[in-house]
Design an enzyme around this catalytic site. Sequence first.
Site, short mmCIF file in Angstrom:
data_model
loop_
_atom_site.label_atom_id
_atom_site.label_comp_id
_atom_site.label_asym_id
_atom_site.label_seq_id
_atom_site.Cartn_x
_atom_site.Cartn_y
_atom_site.Cartn_z
N ASN A 197 0.80 -1.21 0.00
CA ASN A 197 0.00 0.00 0.00
C ASN A 197 0.84 1.27 0.00
O ASN A 197 0.35 2.34 -0.35
CB ASN A 197 -0.93 0.01 1.21
CG ASN A 197 -2.33 -0.37 0.80
OD1 ASN A 197 -3.02 0.40 0.15
ND2 ASN A 197 -2.74 -1.57 1.15
N CYS B 191 -7.68 -0.75 8.49
CA CYS B 191 -7.24 -1.56 7.35
C CYS B 191 -6.74 -0.56 6.34
O CYS B 191 -5.86 0.23 6.67
CB CYS B 191 -8.36 -2.45 6.84
SG CYS B 191 -9.95 -1.64 6.64
N GLY C 207 -10.65 1.61 6.28
CA GLY C 207 -11.33 1.58 7.57
C GLY C 207 -12.83 1.49 7.46
O GLY C 207 -13.54 1.94 8.35
#
Lengths: 616, 786
Positions: free
Chosen positions: A297, A383, A386
């Site tokens: 990410n 995450c 979210g």
Amino acid sequence: TKFSQASSFHSRPKHLLSSPPKKIWGPTFGYKCLESLKMEPLADCSLLPGEERIIDKDIIYICPFSGALKGKVFITNYRLYFKSADADPAVTLDVPLGAIGRVEKMGGASSRGENSYGLDITCKDMRNLRFALKQEGHSRRDIFDILFKYAFPLSHGLLLFAYLSQEKFEENGWSVYKPMEEFRRQGLPNDKWRVTFINANYELCDTYPTILVVPFKATEEDLRKVCTFRSRGRIPVLSWIHRENQAVICRCSQPLVGMSGKRNKDDERYLDLIREANGTAKLTIYDARPSVNAVANKATGGGYEGDDAYQNAELVFLDIHNIHVMRESLKKLKDIVYPNVEESHWLSSLESTHWLEHIKLVISGAIQVADKISGGNSVVVHCSDGWDRTAQLTSLAMLMLDSHYRTLRGFQVLLEKEWIGFGHKFANRIGHGDKNHADQDRSPIFVQFIDCVWQMTKQFPTAFEFNERLLVTILDHLFSCRFGTFLYNCERARDTNELRSKTVSLWSLVNSDLSFYQNPFYTPESNRVLYPVASMRHLELWVTYYIRWNPRIRQQQQSPVEQRYIELLALRDEYLKKLEELQLSDSSPNSSHLSNSSTPNAASPTQHITHLHTPF
Amino acid sequence: MIETFGIKLICSKNSCLSPVVCLVVSVSCRLCLVVSCRLCLSPVCLLSSVCLLLSVCLLSSVCLLSSVSVPSTGEVVFCSASTVLKYTQDDLSQRGVFGVLLCTNFRVSFVSDEAPTEEMGQLFKNKLYGENDIPLSCVDNIYGGSEDKRKLITGGLVKNKYPSKMIIHCKDLRVFQFSLSFSKEEDAKKIFQGIVHHCLEPKSLRCLFAFSYCENTSYPEAQRKKQTVMFDSVEDWTQDMKRTKGNCRVVSENSNFELSPKLPQYFIVPKNVSDEDLTKYQGKGLPMWCWSHHSGCALFKTASIPLVQEDNVPQTYMEKMLTAVAHNHLYSVKTEDLSDTLPTVQDILLSYNRFKQFFLIDNTTEFWMSDMKWFSSLDNCGWLDIIRQCLQKAVEVVESLEKENTNVLIMEEGGSDLCCVVSSLVQLMLDPYYRTLLGFQSLVQKEWVAGGHAFLDRSNHLHLKDKVESQSPVFLLFLECVWQLQQQHGPAFQFSETYLTVLSDSIHVPVFTTFLFNNDGHRDSLLRAESPHTQRSPLNCPTVWDWSVQFDCKAQDLFTNPLYTEKPKQDTSVRKSYRPRHLRQLSLPSSAFKTPPKKGFFKDEADNLKKILGVKRLSRWMLSPSSDSPQTSSSVREFYEAWQTKPLDYHGLLLPCLDGPSIRVWMQRYLRWIHDVQILGGGPVAMLSKVSEILGEVQELQRQLDRHGCTLTSNHKGARPRAKTAAAVIAARSSVRLSSSFPFVTSRNWSFKPAIPTSLLQSLMVTGMAGNLADREDDGGPESLV
């Protein structure tokens, strides 16, 4: 059937044929309409207020269990209803159009073979429907067009049925959740945590609710700064606080660390404020993703909290996969259970779908969160954005920690708060009224969560006030578009579309008939933390949901245990009453042997029972 | 010979060389050692030095033994070692409890140095052995461990060697781990070798504890007699045949095993079987009656005769027997050779051995490692599939009896393994009587004990090398199938899951005559031979049905299922008018075959019909075609579906659903000892205990109403519970939290720490299958990020 449960429309006119057909469709369809009038009316299908009949047609339903069935299909602006003409007992289908994910033509005008020309409908609720029609005269054109239009109203400039429904209920489900009330129940605000209205106009974060709880020491300015460092502005905010040890569950999205490993002092300080609030040494950050994904990410500007930057925090990855993996997993599951349950090597097939494995990971992640909180440590859960995995984890952990959420109304609050309020993208994940069935944004994240809840109710059959029926009803109306509850992605969109004033809440239906959703075995135990066992040994496939269309799976209205329990309860009450009567009539002294012992309690049955207990 | 500390104790009198193992310990604080010879009943004169040695060895341990558990009479301690560390199973921290490890002629026992905790576990205490006791025949495998290695011990060890760690896997799936490194070397060696010797080495049947136990326990026989039908008399058989309205012949010629010691003492054959037929082929090929359907057709089983090509005699005999079976009802017979269609006993053993490994957990890391592959491992071991096959076969037989009204003859090589499984299952499905507790026990007596299932060979309690091949958990397989039925149709059974679990454990407690012999003849000859009181009456041993030997009344309450209701008694006068003969309710309409044709036609056409049917079936039998053809399975499916559409009657025909998700693992039996998967405060017991509780209240109210002389309305009689229930037991501990392992594990280990699965990432196989998906972002790409 599932959709005739609500008592509210039982009083409605019994069937749809009362309205003149011409009013509904144009002259082109006139002929067919006349033909259909010759058919027997379907007495057992009652329309919802606001539901209108659009077309009905003779059709063959290719039932995967009983073969081709001649009958008639009705399409309204809410549902597809089929009833077989000759089978005994009659086979019926009652499918809300919202549950339809895809409508396709099957075969062509020149296709050979029996029943090879017709429609193929893929549903979101684990079934497919096939209809065959006469090959001559483009007989499917009208029904296809209508289905396509009304199953995907948003793609055709129409309103979702929730906006057309005229249903009225005794209860107003929209008043179930009042954020301030819920925070007050948790003991908030207090000297460490404050309520902020900074997002009243969705200016801080457009996918968050208006009322947020943040560390007392964080100023509005701090919040704005942190906002720049969190994906989509979803800053860490409080979801739940432990009454005794003041440990909190906070939720947010990933920090915008990026390839260069950016740091943000405000974010670091802000997380430390969360830790400080109950004076623990380490704050635990649960990143729901697999660490590989978290690292990956960074390439897109996201990332995770690095050790150097957040020195008072420990980061734990929970290895839960993304929405695409979950979508494929459920698709595979459908392949092995519908229409027929895979016969050879069922268990291996089940394993290869990985569905229960994912369930296990979600539950064990939530257990870790709940365990940390019980131990007095605050946690932050995120995450990527979210709103998927984060919602699963926080709400499951809250279900484990707080018995209030295990009540019928408490559970509604939990869903309203963690899922609806915090912007789980229901519209995108489910694709309400949208024709684009291959949309990559769709994913059964919420279904997976409800499955996790079901696993918990299975393991703790006395700990939840609600029963399996509630869970199935929730999932049915997740797709149905009959209620406003699960529509739109976030509160802001709901406000814009005046959802709460124009649609009915699912909780209106549920709370008007609470006893239907009540678990008779429920034994309230406040302050008890429930830790389910996250082992494959105890996880089961939710057969009564995923395989419910299969007639071989015996669908019991009530489990035998439940049935027996209710029988016994009734019997006890009857005996108690009888005993009371006897005691009243026996007040003469000659039968004092029993009255002596129980007369003082006779007036109150509950006390009486306690008294009866003593012989053991 | 029994060897203890290398000293042979032999009775010296009258050259009766029997081992001396009988030692009576009085329960009072004083110990008196009475050593006597079992065969000649004379006190044994031991050399004083031996005596001294023996008493010194025993004294300390016997004291301990009596302080912790009720000493079983007839129990002798062979060896012991102190400061043995017993690891607590559930963690890797190597923590444990110190205590004394003993090996007696009954069990391996660990006596903790810590004061015994008096807790709720006491309620479901087994009177014969405690939670730290392992009956010798319950020992499955012993492993020696040193550091991180584990080695299977197979007996025959080199002297003077012993491992520092001993791991014992039990047949009831408990796992014990002991460290011997803190004990005196000499003690450690002795206890290790003693345990290995007594648990793994071949021994004679007489050495099993039952014999010394029974000699020293007087057991009130009358109590049991009136309960379970034992099928050890002509009356029992006659009555059961009458009950099912059967029309066959009770054979009592074998009451002294004159026909064959392998044949049951009493049995039933079709009417047309003649006296001389009885003795041919040692009873092989003889159709033994199992059960009669109300239509008149019946189920028979037989041991098949191996067919030798040249010899035509057995074939003729078999034809004759088949005709006899066909004669029983409407000249129809279906044969089913189970050897062809069901797994062999070796398959069953292999599969079970793989299956049980999933539950014999040495450490939690290993457990969680295996968790991700759980379903496929389960699938690959094939155990559930074997269960499914047995149930499916039983459904096929039920279909023949119920729908086609044909006589069925099931056969296999010995006629007492899968025949027992299938015939008992058929009866459970068709006859609600066998779903009551006493009915079930009678069924086991009829089909398994009297039916001659070779319990001894199948369990190989004696560890005989030549019997290793014949070992197989066939009876357990049957209990597994019963559990599946019970799981699917709970309210139909009077007994509980706990009952089945306890019954499965009892197979390995060598006290009950039920499981110690291969057949009636075997039992009779041994019990007679072992009897201390001259030759007249055989040794009086308890059967497993004497539950009070193991559990007190309160614990036995847990054997009944609170969901069970007796069949509502309908007004008999009304019933009789339209259903005079068949009292059992049918869930299916009977087929055309059911009503017999007119008498005249019957007689005239009989021979013809017989020929057609007989020959047809016979040829089928000769060719022994695989009945597992798709046709059969689809027919079974139809049969099931037709049954399923009818309303469910718990007192009528029951069929199991055989779909993948419906066949499950018997959680209570297999997961009860594994700490990490105990659901604390949950599990099905949470619900059942509430039912029991309310049932208790209702019963109490009933009693009160009865005292008032109030007659209860008849429409509630059905729901009115008669049986004693577990209400009292559970109500007494309603303050205690139960776990999914109830009632086997006490809540002593209650911890608020949840089990968190370890090693999650390594085993998740997502990358392979959808690597590209797994790497993707949830929502959009970089453009959506700020």
